[in-house]
Design an enzyme around this catalytic site. Structure first.
Site, PDB file in Angstrom:
ATOM      1  CE1 TYR A  25      -4.426   1.239  -0.280  1.00 44.11           C
ATOM      2  CE2 TYR A  25      -3.193   2.729   1.216  1.00 44.11           C
ATOM      3  CZ  TYR A  25      -4.997   2.860   0.420  1.00 44.11           C
ATOM      4  OH  TYR A  25      -5.394   3.396   0.692  1.00 44.11           O
ATOM      5  CB  SER A  27       4.097   5.032  -4.954  1.00 43.50           C
ATOM      6  OG  SER A  27       3.781   6.245  -6.118  1.00 43.50           O
ATOM      7  CD  GLN A  28       2.378   2.610  -9.496  1.00 43.19           C
ATOM      8  OE1 GLN A  28       1.733   2.203 -10.060  1.00 43.19           O
ATOM      9  NE2 GLN A  28       3.658   3.483 -10.304  1.00 43.19           N
ATOM     10  CB  SER A  51       1.619  -3.209   7.522  1.00 43.46           C
ATOM     11  OG  SER A  51       1.931  -2.168   6.459  1.00 43.46           O
ATOM     12  CG  HIS A 108      10.095  -3.542 -12.399  1.00 46.59           C
ATOM     13  ND1 HIS A 108       9.973  -3.041 -14.093  1.00 46.59           N
ATOM     14  CD2 HIS A 108      10.731  -3.332 -12.085  1.00 46.59           C
ATOM     15  CE1 HIS A 108      11.198  -3.092 -14.090  1.00 46.59           C
ATOM     16  NE2 HIS A 108      12.066  -3.264 -12.303  1.00 46.59           N
ATOM     17  CG  ASP A 191      11.754   0.335 -15.180  1.00 46.33           C
ATOM     18  OD1 ASP A 191      11.058   1.488 -15.784  1.00 46.33           O
ATOM     19  OD2 ASP A 191      12.104  -0.117 -14.312  1.00 46.33           O
ATOM     20  CD  GLU A 227      20.499  29.853 -14.119  1.00 46.14           C
ATOM     21  OE1 GLU A 227      20.443  29.057 -14.850  1.00 46.14           O
ATOM     22  OE2 GLU A 227      19.970  31.067 -13.645  1.00 46.14           O
TER      23      GLU A 227
END
Length: 328
Positions: A25, A27-28, A51, A108, A191, A227
């Protein structure tokens, strides 16, 4: 030409009456789980006992259980954990309960392509990989859009693996932006290369080299920061919106001329030779072996490197400058 799939090409009913288990649970994980839930699908979230994410998932209206229980109860098992955790979780919490009526999924291909996971031959194994971080997957869905996705089939036991992948991609919003079919090898290797040579490794090294060059020449570090780091977002946003052409059309003639006449002196044939070496190391499994060993030695290099990088002038001066940028 690669075929691009959209909403009309996907049938959500394929997974409408199924239970989709999302492991993780972060980011994705949070994006997939919430998007799927709001698409009208039954979702379970799998987390380890105690968790810290469990309470958050429950507050978001999701049912939470441990991973072994999730595997038993789910028709689709999507692993959305860091690559280095796939093998251990798969072997202990998924494999014992992975019956032939279930579908194994990843976002992935690393763990499957580099044989950290060896699925049984009687299950469908598919990938749905959004081409963006989880917060963007979630935000664009909430706005009525989506993030482009890749799909791939590793095993097609049922003959319906592609349809399942398209349905899942539709459930998280991917078909609104476009879904591209690939394979596990291509997704994994491209990737990793993109991360190492361009998006993370290449870009960060370029930023640091530019910053150091200006500071070593006697310019103020604050000027060098603006910059060489701060303005990167302005340029990247233009490229994101309309490619290199839009960026070059938006900058000054001075900047455009400097781009054409000086850029290739920094990123040149020698740089490309190194890129080819990096790609070869990925293709031959050298990087995968290094990364797997790094995790077997308790991330010794990563831990030390994170500490050293946090102490760099570009980081300390950047933290001070950003503290006054309330808009961030």
């Amino acid at each position: 030409m690669t075929k691009i799939y959209y909403e009309a090409d996907a049938n959500l009913n394929i997974i409408k009456d199924k239970t989709i288990g999302v492991i993780g649970y972060g980011s994705q994980g949070h994006a997939h789980a919430l998007n799927l839930k709001e698409s009208g699908l039954k979702v379970l979230v799998g987390l380890y006992k105690n968790s810290k994410s469990a309470e958050k998932a429950k507050k978001d209206g999701l049912e939470v259980c441990e991973v072994d229980e999730l595997t038993k109860r789910s028709d689709f098992i999507m692993i959305l954990l860091p690559d280095e955790k796939h093998k251990e979780v798969y072997e202990s919490k998924i494999k014992p309960y992975l019956t032939s009526d279930k579908t194994l999924m990843v976002a992935h291909g690393f763990s499957v392509h580099f044989a950290q996971i060896t699925p049984p031959e009687d299950v469908d194994v598919i990938m749905v990989a959004p081409k963006g971080p989880g917060h963007r997957v979630r935000a664009t869905f909430e706005q009525g859009g989506g993030v482009p996705c890749l799909i791939a089939v590793y095993q097609d036991k049922t003959g319906k693996a592609r349809e399942k992948a398209l349905a899942y991609a539709h459930g998280i919003g991917g078909t609104k932006a476009g879904v591209f079919e690939t394979n596990f090898r291509e997704e994994t290797e491209t990737d990793l290369f993109g991360e190492q040579a361009v998006l993370c490794g290449g870009l960060c090294s370029l930023i640091k080299a530019g910053f150091d060059t200006l500071v070593e020449a006697g310019y103020q570090p604050e000027m060098a920061y603006f910059e060489c780091l701060h303005e990167v977002k302005l340029i990247v946003d233009l490229i994101y919106q309309g490619g290199l052409a839009k960026m070059r059309d938006s900058i000054s003639n001075t900047a455009e001329y400097g781009d054409y006449t000086r850029g290739d002196r920094v990123i040149n044939d020698e740089s490309k030779k190194e890129m080819k070496k990096i790609l070869q190391e990925i293709q031959e499994g050298k990087f995968a072996r290094e990364f797997i060993w790094e995790n077997q030695t308790n991330k010794a290099y990563l831990t030390a490197k994170r500490r050293l990088e946090s102490e760099q002038l570009i980081e300390t001066i950047g933290a001070k400058l950003r503290a006054n940028m309330k808009f961030l």
